[in-house]
Motif scaffolding. Structure first.
Motif: not given
Length: 350
Positions: A108, A144, A147-148, A150-152
């Motif tokens: 991120k 990882y 995931e970051q 997609k998450q943000y």
């Protein structure tokens, strides 16, 4: 470098403690060992094991080991990753970022830094600095980063460079980095790879019936090889040895950095202890599982391994540096980016 870049390259490495203080090493080890792809047991059991036994015991020892390799600029792995970025920035047009799987900067933080300088980014090409697929290295880094991403809710596309263990340009670069050492007198070259539990190999077997179940499984063609760490490092070793003209009797592979029982064998430390008695007096050691020199190469092999070998009767021990910022390695990455730029993504991307 233009601020309106549409594509960027992100180098992703393992990571390092922020300092050699025990508290920072403890924090790093907790993050690393609590990763379910590293120690793949139920969370509660993993937490009790890692936080209650492993980290309290290992943190002071690991801090001491880190102190033995720390430089004025900081952790060798972080420093070398930054140097790789700087070397590449002279050769490729895309902006380059750095991320770590554990510690800082996180994906991120890397994404945000790239977007701050290049708000029009449409694609980030992730290069995990792991040549071989393993759930505890390549897989966890990629997942990882995804995931970051997609998450943000980042709008740019995230593309991932696939494991490059058999890529011609990578093999050429690795061979080129090793070649000067094989031009001197030596008895044997040991390719030492980071160990993994045998259960990781079985878990990564997409067929469910090949890895460590079929005789000579690494030599028998199978779809399982796409995600088989053991097969991929066997291939890397063979291709590099062939490129350098090393006879079969003058090289072998082993596994270092084990934690617990049931790990892949032979173990590097045991081989280093036994080799002098087998007539190997002048030894070369390469660690191709690592792109950047780090604690596992500099301290574990270059210091502890050397001491083991010489104490057992060896006469000379040479640790061959990792690719780090070798010109042939930076040229390899440059070529990959050129192929992506020219629309040959299927050759490079996962």
């Amino acid at each position: 470098m233009a601020t309106n870049a549409k594509r960027a390259l992100l180098l992703m490495n393992l990571g390092s403690p922020d300092s050699t203080e025990v508290k920072d090493v403890r924090k790093y080890l907790n993050e690393f060992l609590m990763d379910g792809r590293v120690i793949d047991i139920p969370y509660i059991v993993r937490a009790l094991l890692v936080r209650g036994i492993i980290v309290p015991f290992r943190a002071p020892k690991s801090a001491e080991a880190y102190r033995s390799i720390w430089t004025d600029e900081g952790s060798p792995l972080i420093v070398l990753t930054k140097q790789l970025k700087e070397a590449l920035q002279h050769d490729i047009e895309e902006p380059i970022g750095i991320a770590m799987r554990y510690g800082t900067p996180s994906p991120k933080e890397a994404y945000d830094a790239l977007l701050k300088e290049h708000p029009g980014l449409e694609e980030v090409v992730l290069l995990p600095l792991y040549p071989h697929y393993a759930m505890s290295s390549y897989e966890t880094a990629v997942e990882y980063a995804k995931e970051q991403h997609k998450q943000y809710g980042y709008s740019f596309k995230l593309s991932v460079i696939k494991p490059f263990y058999d890529d011609d340009t990578y093999i050429n670069a690795l061979a080129e980095s090793i070649k000067p050492y094989t031009e001197q007198a030596y008895d044997h070259i040991l390719f030492s790879y980071h160990g993994v539990p045998q259960r990781h190999i079985r878990k990564s077997d997409i067929t469910g019936c090949h890895c460590l179940k079929v005789e000579n499984c690494c030599e028998v063609a199978s779809p399982a090889h796409k995600e088989c760490y053991r097969h991929q490092l066997v291939v890397t070793t063979k291709l590099v040895a062939e490129k350098l003209g090393i006879p079969k009797e003058k090289y072998s592979l082993s596994f270092q950095s084990r934690l617990g029982s049931g790990w892949l064998q032979p173990f590097t430390d045991k081989r280093l202890e036994a080799m002098p008695g087998e007539g190997v007096k002048k030894l070369l050691v390469a660690c191709p599982a690592f792109i950047s020199d780090c604690l596992e190469t500099i301290e574990e092999i270059g210091e502890e391994g050397k001491e083991t070998f010489l104490h057992a009767g060896g006469e000379s021990f040479t640790l061959i540096p990792c690719l780090n910022v070798h010109p042939a390695w930076t040229a390899t990455i440059k070529q990959w980016m050129e192929e992506i730029r020219s629309g040959k993504e299927e050759m490079i991307l996962a």
